[in-house]
Design a protein around this motif. Structure first.
Motif, PDB file in Angstrom:
ATOM      1  N   SER A 147     -10.774  14.291 -12.590  1.00 57.92           N
ATOM      2  CA  SER A 147     -11.581  15.335 -13.499  1.00 57.92           C
ATOM      3  C   SER A 147     -10.935  16.659 -13.422  1.00 57.92           C
ATOM      4  N   ASP A 148     -10.039  17.150 -12.168  1.00 58.44           N
ATOM      5  CA  ASP A 148      -9.545  18.313 -12.016  1.00 58.44           C
ATOM      6  C   ASP A 148      -8.724  18.091 -11.025  1.00 58.44           C
ATOM      7  N   SER A 149      -7.853  19.273 -10.606  1.00 59.85           N
ATOM      8  CA  SER A 149      -6.644  19.282  -9.763  1.00 59.85           C
ATOM      9  C   SER A 149      -7.176  19.103  -8.391  1.00 59.85           C
ATOM     10  N   GLN A 150      -8.447  19.891  -7.969  1.00 62.90           N
ATOM     11  CA  GLN A 150      -8.912  19.617  -6.651  1.00 62.90           C
ATOM     12  C   GLN A 150      -9.215  18.110  -6.399  1.00 62.90           C
ATOM     13  N   GLN A 151      -9.913  17.448  -7.365  1.00 69.66           N
ATOM     14  CA  GLN A 151     -10.184  15.992  -6.938  1.00 69.66           C
ATOM     15  C   GLN A 151      -8.744  15.206  -6.890  1.00 69.66           C
ATOM     16  N   LEU A 152      -7.648  15.329  -7.416  1.00 71.99           N
ATOM     17  CA  LEU A 152      -6.249  15.140  -7.172  1.00 71.99           C
ATOM     18  C   LEU A 152      -5.739  15.442  -5.785  1.00 71.99           C
ATOM     19  N   TYR A 153      -6.005  16.636  -5.545  1.00 72.32           N
ATOM     20  CA  TYR A 153      -5.564  17.154  -4.016  1.00 72.32           C
ATOM     21  C   TYR A 153      -6.278  16.279  -2.867  1.00 72.32           C
ATOM     22  N   ASN A 154      -7.690  16.476  -3.055  1.00 74.30           N
ATOM     23  CA  ASN A 154      -8.346  15.757  -2.203  1.00 74.30           C
ATOM     24  C   ASN A 154      -8.159  14.207  -2.052  1.00 74.30           C
ATOM     25  N   PHE A 155      -7.779  13.360  -3.280  1.00 71.75           N
ATOM     26  CA  PHE A 155      -7.598  11.972  -3.125  1.00 71.75           C
ATOM     27  C   PHE A 155      -6.389  11.766  -2.407  1.00 71.75           C
ATOM     28  N   ALA A 156      -5.289  12.754  -3.044  1.00 72.84           N
ATOM     29  CA  ALA A 156      -3.918  12.526  -2.356  1.00 72.84           C
ATOM     30  C   ALA A 156      -3.939  12.816  -0.753  1.00 72.84           C
ATOM     31  N   LYS A 157      -4.634  13.921  -0.418  1.00 72.26           N
ATOM     32  CA  LYS A 157      -4.676  14.202   1.049  1.00 72.26           C
ATOM     33  C   LYS A 157      -5.315  12.882   1.872  1.00 72.26           C
ATOM     34  N   ASP A 158      -6.210  12.333   1.288  1.00 76.04           N
ATOM     35  CA  ASP A 158      -7.245  11.156   1.982  1.00 76.04           C
ATOM     36  C   ASP A 158      -6.078   9.984   2.002  1.00 76.04           C
ATOM     37  N   GLN A 159      -5.273   9.947   0.949  1.00 77.94           N
ATOM     38  CA  GLN A 159      -4.452   8.653   0.785  1.00 77.94           C
ATOM     39  C   GLN A 159      -3.138   9.036   2.031  1.00 77.94           C
ATOM     40  N   ALA A 160      -2.856  10.150   2.015  1.00 76.11           N
ATOM     41  CA  ALA A 160      -1.943  10.742   2.939  1.00 76.11           C
ATOM     42  C   ALA A 160      -2.415  10.205   4.681  1.00 76.11           C
ATOM     43  N   MET A 161      -3.409  10.305   4.593  1.00 75.00           N
ATOM     44  CA  MET A 161      -4.001   9.781   5.986  1.00 75.00           C
ATOM     45  C   MET A 161      -3.879   8.426   6.297  1.00 75.00           C
ATOM     46  N   THR A 162      -3.631   7.427   5.434  1.00 76.48           N
ATOM     47  CA  THR A 162      -3.438   6.205   5.792  1.00 76.48           C
ATOM     48  C   THR A 162      -1.906   5.722   5.884  1.00 76.48           C
ATOM     49  N   TRP A 163      -1.081   6.731   5.843  1.00 73.98           N
ATOM     50  CA  TRP A 163       0.474   6.350   6.029  1.00 73.98           C
ATOM     51  C   TRP A 163       0.641   5.867   7.373  1.00 73.98           C
ATOM     52  N   THR A 164       1.499   4.818   7.295  1.00 72.98           N
ATOM     53  CA  THR A 164       1.925   3.958   8.711  1.00 72.98           C
ATOM     54  C   THR A 164       3.102   4.621   9.029  1.00 72.98           C
ATOM     55  N   TRP A 165       3.242   4.309  10.281  1.00 72.02           N
ATOM     56  CA  TRP A 165       4.610   5.012  10.613  1.00 72.02           C
ATOM     57  C   TRP A 165       5.858   4.560   9.994  1.00 72.02           C
TER      58      TRP A 165
END
Length: 167
Positions: free
Chosen positions: A38-56
Motif C-alpha cells: 500500500s505504501d513504501s513503509q509497508q514494503l520496508y517493514n515487510f523487507a525488514k521482517d523478512q531479513a530477520m529470517t535469513w539463515t547463515w
C-alpha cells in the motif's frame, strides 16, 4: 521509483531490483510475492521482517558478492547498480596509505579468524569509525560476529531498498 511503479514491475524486474539490494533469492521472492504494497513503509517493514529470517548460509552466500571495505573498485562480478551502491556507500572512506594498510591488515586478520569478509554498513561512517568497529569486532566470538554481520547486511539491504523505492 515510487511504490506504485515497484508494484507494477514484472516479477523478474522486481527480483532483479531486490537482488541488487542483497543477493538473497528467498528474500527477493517473498517480497515480490507479497506485492502489492500500500505504501513504501509497508514494503520496508515487510523487507525488514523478512531479513530477520535469513539463515547463515544465505548470508554467507551473499557475502561472496560484497567487496572488501576499502576496496574502491568493486569486484567485477557486481552488476553496474551494485557497483554504484558500493562506491556510494564507501565514499567516506579516506584511503591514505596508512588507512589502506590498517584496513588490509584488519581485513586479513578478520578473514583468518572468521573465514569471511568484514562487512559493515559504511554509509555515514567515517574511516576512523570503520577501523574502530573492525578492531572491536575482532574480539567477537564467531557466533557474536555472525549476528553482527546479519545486522549489518540487513542495514545495507534496507538502505539500498529505500534508495530504489522512494516514499
Amino acid at each position: 521509483m515510487n511504490i506504485t511503479e515497484f508494484n507494477q514491475l514484472s516479477p523478474n524486474e522486481a527480483e532483479t531490483l531486490l537482488k541488487n539490494c542483497v543477493q538473497i533469492n528467498e528474500w527477493a521472492n517473498r517480497i515480490v510475492t507479497q506485492r502489492p504494497f500500500s505504501d513504501s513503509q509497508q514494503l520496508y517493514n515487510f523487507a525488514k521482517d523478512q531479513a530477520m529470517t535469513w539463515t547463515w548460509q544465505q548470508i554467507s552466500d551473499a557475502l561472496g558478492n560484497h567487496p572488501r571495505i576499502g576496496e574502491k573498485k568493486a569486484i567485477q562480478s557486481l552488476n553496474e547498480r551494485e557497483q554504484q551502491f558500493s562506491k556510494n556507500e564507501q565514499s567516506n572512506v579516506n584511503l591514505t596509505n596508512a588507512v589502506q594498510d590498517a584496513l588490509y591488515k584488519g581485513n586479513v586478520d578478520y578473514e583468518n579468524k572468521f573465514g569471511f569478509i568484514f562487512l559493515i554498513r559504511a554509509l555515514g561512517r567515517s574511516t576512523e569509525e570503520i577501523l574502530a568497529e573492525l578492531n572491536r569486532r575482532l574480539n567477537n566470538t564467531p557466533e557474536q560476529e555472525q549476528l553482527e554481520v546479519k545486522d549489518q547486511l540487513s542495514q545495507i539491504a534496507l538502505l539500498r531498498l529505500k534508495q530504489e523505492v522512494t516514499a
